[in-house]
Design an enzyme around this catalytic site. Structure first.
Site, PDB file in Angstrom:
ATOM      1  N   TYR A 168       3.545  39.296  -1.481  1.00  0.00           N
ATOM      2  CA  TYR A 168       3.001  38.236  -0.640  1.00  0.00           C
ATOM      3  C   TYR A 168       2.692  37.021  -1.508  1.00  0.00           C
ATOM      4  CZ  TYR A 168      -1.660  40.356  -1.745  1.00  0.00           C
ATOM      5  OH  TYR A 168      -2.778  40.883  -2.352  1.00  0.00           O
ATOM      6  N   CYS A 169       2.749  35.853  -0.893  1.00  0.00           N
ATOM      7  CA  CYS A 169       2.580  34.573  -1.599  1.00  0.00           C
ATOM      8  C   CYS A 169       3.458  34.513  -2.851  1.00  0.00           C
ATOM      9  CB  CYS A 169       1.119  34.341  -1.956  1.00  0.00           C
ATOM     10  SG  CYS A 169       0.734  32.621  -2.406  1.00  0.00           S
TER      11      CYS A 169
END
EC number: 2.3.1.204
Length: 283
Positions: free
Chosen positions: A151-152
């Site tokens: 994620y990110c």
């Protein structure tokens, strides 16, 4: 990759440990407050007076969303899922996408003045260099490159053996820069990733979107404790941060916010409240 001394010329630092604060000048100390604090720190006084700051912060059970996340087609359903899981959502003012925070995640903000002529990439490398220095006795295997499926995701994901434990974002305000990193210190990185994966499943529902959101794979994420096979706590990491800062600086100050900084904070806090009006009623 450049090291800390190539980029950060300062030898005096301001150290702010906000990791256990519940309130900041009568405001609940949520992630909203943290981003406003970093903005206020970035608005340095005139040249000659500017002291860079390093700030620690921890927020329980919060998912920090990026600006693109606020445009997900079924955002309300995603926010509702997070709320049902006991997580509060905040839209930040720096770059990046959704990140899961809890009491096992330590956030570090490095706030530097006079960055107008220093590239964004050099600022990222300063943070990478600092983290490597801080953990030099535990590992020499920290790499910085995008971990697909995390994620990110970004070019400065920090990983060991292909599994991500940290991500960096950056916020520029006038000539100041706030380089912010989250460190998954303890707990299970896969569980955090599964939460974010579920958020995107609920908020996107597989639809085609103009922006490409990450296809989160929990198997590529882990905490430092898991990766190193060593029991590390946020308290341990805080001690390492301060020790590393003492090693790379000559003088550390710990003074609180001035009246001028508090005025700046109040203004930036109101801007963060306004930025989050869209999701305030969803949780």
């Amino acid at each position: 990759m450049k090291n800390w001394e190539d980029i950060v010329a300062h030898r005096q630092f301001r150290y702010l440990d906000h990791s256990e604060k519940k309130y900041f000048h009568e405001k609940p100390y949520t992630a909203l407050t943290s981003f406003a604090v970093d903005d206020a720190l970035s608005l340095f006084p005139g040249s000659g007076e500017a002291t860079p700051a390093l700030r620690l912060w921890v927020h329980p059970d919060t998912v920090v969303l990026g600006i693109p996340d606020s445009r997900l087609p079924y955002l309300e359903e995603g926010i509702r899922l997070l709320a049902e899981s006991g997580y509060y959502a905040v839209i930040r003012n720096s770059g990046g996408l959704a990140v899961a925070l809890d009491e096992g995640v330590l956030n570090i903000s490095l706030v530097l003045p006079d960055m107008k002529n220093v590239s964004i990439y050099d600022c990222y490398e300063a943070m990478v260099s600092f983290i490597r220095f801080m953990l030099r006795d535990l590992t020499r295997d920290i790499e910085a490159y995008e971990i697909v499926g995390s994620y990110c995701p970004g070019d400065y994901d920090l990983s060991i053996g292909g599994r991500k434990f940290a991500g960096i974002s950056q916020r520029r305000v006038r000539n100041g820069a706030a380089i912010q990193i989250y460190l998954d210190v303890e707990g299970k990185g896969q569980e955090r990733a599964k939460l974010v994966q579920n958020f995107y499943d609920a908020a996107k529902k597989g639809e085609e979107t103009p922006f490409t959101y990450p296809d989160v794979n929990p198997d590529v994420m882990a905490s430092l404790s898991e990766l190193l096979g060593v029991k590390l706590t946020v308290a341990d990491m805080k001690e390492r941060v301060l020790s590393a800062l003492q090693d790379v600086s000559d003088w550390i100050v710990t003074h609180d916010f001035s009246d001028e900084e508090l005025v700046k904070f109040e203004k930036r806090y109101e801007q963060m409240i306004k930025r989050n009006e869209k999701i305030a009623g969803m949780q």
